[in-house]
Design a protein around this motif. Structure first.
Motif, PDB file in Angstrom:
ATOM      1  N   GLU A 174       0.819  -1.225   0.000  1.00  0.00           N
ATOM      2  CA  GLU A 174       0.000   0.000   0.000  1.00  0.00           C
ATOM      3  C   GLU A 174       0.851   1.273   0.000  1.00  0.00           C
ATOM      4  OE1 GLU A 174      -2.507   0.372   3.409  1.00  0.00           O
ATOM      5  OE2 GLU A 174      -4.245   0.421   2.095  1.00  0.00           O
ATOM      6  N   VAL A 175       2.130   1.155   0.350  1.00  0.00           N
ATOM      7  CA  VAL A 175       2.974   2.360   0.476  1.00  0.00           C
ATOM      8  C   VAL A 175       3.056   3.043  -0.892  1.00  0.00           C
ATOM      9  CG1 VAL A 175       5.249   3.254   1.176  1.00  0.00           C
ATOM     10  CG2 VAL A 175       4.340   1.180   2.242  1.00  0.00           C
ATOM     11  N   PRO A 176       2.638   4.303  -0.973  1.00  0.00           N
ATOM     12  CA  PRO A 176       2.628   4.957  -2.288  1.00  0.00           C
ATOM     13  C   PRO A 176       4.041   5.115  -2.847  1.00  0.00           C
ATOM     14  CG  PRO A 176       1.536   6.315  -0.626  1.00  0.00           C
ATOM     15  CD  PRO A 176       2.163   5.182   0.089  1.00  0.00           C
ATOM     16  N   ARG A 177       4.159   4.929  -4.144  1.00  0.00           N
ATOM     17  CA  ARG A 177       5.466   5.062  -4.798  1.00  0.00           C
ATOM     18  C   ARG A 177       5.572   6.342  -5.610  1.00  0.00           C
ATOM     19  NH1 ARG A 177       6.328   0.039  -8.083  1.00  0.00           N
ATOM     20  NH2 ARG A 177       8.386   0.967  -8.323  1.00  0.00           N
ATOM     21  N   TYR A 178       4.429   6.995  -5.785  1.00  0.00           N
ATOM     22  CA  TYR A 178       4.407   8.220  -6.579  1.00  0.00           C
ATOM     23  C   TYR A 178       3.602   9.287  -5.842  1.00  0.00           C
ATOM     24  CZ  TYR A 178       5.488   4.738 -10.130  1.00  0.00           C
ATOM     25  OH  TYR A 178       6.055   3.707 -10.815  1.00  0.00           O
ATOM     26  N   ALA A 179       3.865  10.525  -6.205  1.00  0.00           N
ATOM     27  CA  ALA A 179       3.053  11.624  -5.661  1.00  0.00           C
ATOM     28  C   ALA A 179       2.812  12.632  -6.767  1.00  0.00           C
ATOM     29  CB  ALA A 179       3.790  12.289  -4.503  1.00  0.00           C
ATOM     30  N   ILE A 180       1.714  13.383  -6.611  1.00  0.00           N
ATOM     31  CA  ILE A 180       1.499  14.546  -7.475  1.00  0.00           C
ATOM     32  C   ILE A 180       1.976  15.744  -6.675  1.00  0.00           C
ATOM     33  CG2 ILE A 180      -0.240  16.038  -8.540  1.00  0.00           C
ATOM     34  CD1 ILE A 180      -1.984  13.530  -8.891  1.00  0.00           C
ATOM     35  N   THR A 181       2.767  16.587  -7.274  1.00  0.00           N
ATOM     36  CA  THR A 181       3.277  17.750  -6.547  1.00  0.00           C
ATOM     37  C   THR A 181       3.285  18.997  -7.415  1.00  0.00           C
ATOM     38  OG1 THR A 181       5.148  18.645  -5.286  1.00  0.00           O
ATOM     39  CG2 THR A 181       5.725  17.194  -7.094  1.00  0.00           C
ATOM     40  N   MET A 182       2.967  20.129  -6.804  1.00  0.00           N
ATOM     41  CA  MET A 182       3.212  21.394  -7.492  1.00  0.00           C
ATOM     42  C   MET A 182       4.697  21.426  -7.828  1.00  0.00           C
ATOM     43  SD  MET A 182       1.593  24.640  -5.534  1.00  0.00           S
ATOM     44  CE  MET A 182      -0.048  24.598  -4.887  1.00  0.00           C
ATOM     45  N   GLY A 183       5.039  22.061  -8.926  1.00  0.00           N
ATOM     46  CA  GLY A 183       6.446  22.175  -9.294  1.00  0.00           C
ATOM     47  C   GLY A 183       7.108  23.349  -8.575  1.00  0.00           C
ATOM     48  N   VAL A 184       8.423  23.415  -8.698  1.00  0.00           N
ATOM     49  CA  VAL A 184       9.158  24.536  -8.105  1.00  0.00           C
ATOM     50  C   VAL A 184       8.704  25.838  -8.787  1.00  0.00           C
ATOM     51  CG1 VAL A 184      11.444  25.489  -7.631  1.00  0.00           C
ATOM     52  CG2 VAL A 184      11.120  23.011  -7.639  1.00  0.00           C
ATOM     53  N   GLY A 185       8.496  25.762 -10.100  1.00  0.00           N
ATOM     54  CA  GLY A 185       8.043  26.945 -10.840  1.00  0.00           C
ATOM     55  C   GLY A 185       6.652  27.378 -10.399  1.00  0.00           C
ATOM     56  N   THR A 186       5.788  26.410 -10.131  1.00  0.00           N
ATOM     57  CA  THR A 186       4.424  26.721  -9.665  1.00  0.00           C
ATOM     58  C   THR A 186       4.515  27.482  -8.338  1.00  0.00           C
ATOM     59  OG1 THR A 186       3.892  24.484 -10.471  1.00  0.00           O
ATOM     60  CG2 THR A 186       2.136  25.696  -9.339  1.00  0.00           C
ATOM     61  N   ILE A 187       5.354  26.974  -7.449  1.00  0.00           N
ATOM     62  CA  ILE A 187       5.500  27.591  -6.121  1.00  0.00           C
ATOM     63  C   ILE A 187       6.056  29.016  -6.263  1.00  0.00           C
ATOM     64  CG2 ILE A 187       6.840  27.451  -3.966  1.00  0.00           C
ATOM     65  CD1 ILE A 187       6.631  24.318  -4.305  1.00  0.00           C
ATOM     66  N   MET A 188       7.021  29.174  -7.159  1.00  0.00           N
ATOM     67  CA  MET A 188       7.651  30.494  -7.344  1.00  0.00           C
ATOM     68  C   MET A 188       6.685  31.525  -7.916  1.00  0.00           C
ATOM     69  SD  MET A 188      10.684  30.824  -6.226  1.00  0.00           S
ATOM     70  CE  MET A 188      11.545  32.070  -7.198  1.00  0.00           C
ATOM     71  N   ASP A 189       5.612  31.071  -8.576  1.00  0.00           N
ATOM     72  CA  ASP A 189       4.623  32.007  -9.118  1.00  0.00           C
ATOM     73  C   ASP A 189       3.745  32.615  -8.041  1.00  0.00           C
ATOM     74  OD1 ASP A 189       5.478  31.707 -11.686  1.00  0.00           O
ATOM     75  OD2 ASP A 189       3.865  30.369 -12.324  1.00  0.00           O
ATOM     76  N   ALA A 190       3.743  32.039  -6.845  1.00  0.00           N
ATOM     77  CA  ALA A 190       2.926  32.606  -5.765  1.00  0.00           C
ATOM     78  C   ALA A 190       3.418  34.026  -5.472  1.00  0.00           C
ATOM     79  CB  ALA A 190       3.032  31.739  -4.512  1.00  0.00           C
ATOM     80  N   ARG A 191       2.488  34.923  -5.124  1.00  0.00           N
ATOM     81  CA  ARG A 191       2.907  36.312  -4.882  1.00  0.00           C
ATOM     82  C   ARG A 191       3.764  36.438  -3.621  1.00  0.00           C
ATOM     83  NH1 ARG A 191      -1.349  37.092  -8.260  1.00  0.00           N
ATOM     84  NH2 ARG A 191      -3.021  36.557  -6.812  1.00  0.00           N
TER      85      ARG A 191
END
Ligand code: F6R
Length: 253
Positions: A174-191
């Motif tokens: 059951e241990v997840p092997r993948y994740a969905i994540t915001m990218g570094v670029g997505t995070i940097m777009d935050a104001r």
């Protein structure tokens, strides 16, 4: 970068709660990026108190979480959905339709990731992104080596993360092997980004983030390029900062 050093975790949580509360009061329809993990728990506790005691209104905010495991249903107790509802959303008056957490059960993960990016844009972009930091300098699930321009996508979890997570699951399959994540670029777009680092497990990552060269090997170092990065650390996490008194660090009175 504005860096504030506090005596301990409780003081960081107080300050973070002040900043997020102020953001919501000034702009009731703020778009807020939330993180999971142990670091923001003190902040979430205080936001719940501000809602209960002082009527802090979450009804108009829109939320986007950083990440989620692939393959876990939202009601799985290890999912980040479960975490967010249990530790914050269930206790304040968020509008469920305005809450966004990556869907770990999406049939088409790539299409979902594109949709998530578009949704952030349609919401007007993230006003304030809350971030924890990994001991290796990761932000969200952007582990060392992640492209600094990356967008929301699926990532394979590192062996270390798989091992760390194994204890939370009865069945190793059951241990997840993948994740969905915001990218570094997505995070940097935050104001604005608000990065919290507490404890000796974060000392090296904070030193690299604030004083090291910008490198994909320590994804958090990208915040050096952000125009409104606010970093809250405690004494333990700040212990090895060389330029502590020279790079915009403020000491609370
Ligand atoms: C959480 C996240 C992670 C954590 C980081 C620190 O959504 O994306 O990057 O912020 O792993 O975790 P803690 O706070 O548990 O030390």
């Amino acid at each position: 970068m504005l860096v504030e050093v506090f005596p301990d975790y409780e003081a960081i949580s107080d300050r973070a709660a002040e900043i997020v509360t102020d953001q919501i009061r000034r702009k009731p329809d703020s778009v807020i990026g939330f993180a999971t993990g142990s670091t923001p728990l003190g902040l979430y506790k205080r936001l719940i108190q501000n809602h209960a005691k002082h009527g802090l209104d979450f009804s108009k905010i829109t939320t986007f979480n950083l990440d989620e495991y692939v393959g876990l249903s939202p009601d799985h107790d290890q999912s980040y959905h479960y975490f967010m509802w249990k530790n914050l959303f269930d206790h304040v008056n968020v509008t469920p339709a305005r809450v966004h957490i990556p869907q770990g059960m999406a049939d088409d993960v790539d299409a979902f990731c594109e949709w998530y990016e578009r949704r952030i844009e349609q919401a007007g972009g993230i006003d304030l992104q809350i971030l924890g930091i990994g001991g290796n300098g990761h932000i969200a699930f952007n582990e060392p080596g992640s492209s600094l321009g990356s967008r929301t996508r699926i990532k394979t979890l590192t062996q270390k993360t798989l091992e760390d997570n194994a204890r939370f699951f009865d069945d190793p399959a059951e241990v997840p092997r993948y994740a969905i994540t915001m990218g570094v670029g997505t995070i940097m777009d935050a104001r604005k980004v608000l990065l919290l680092g507490s404890g000796s497990g974060k000392t090296a990552a904070i030193k690299a983030t604030l004083e090291g060269p910008i490198t994909a090997m320590v994804p958090a170092t990208i915040v050096q390029l952000h125009r409104h990065a606010h970093i809250l650390v405690d004494e333990a996490a700040a212990a090895t900062l060389e330029y502590r008194h020279h790079h915009g660090i403020t000491e609370p009175k």
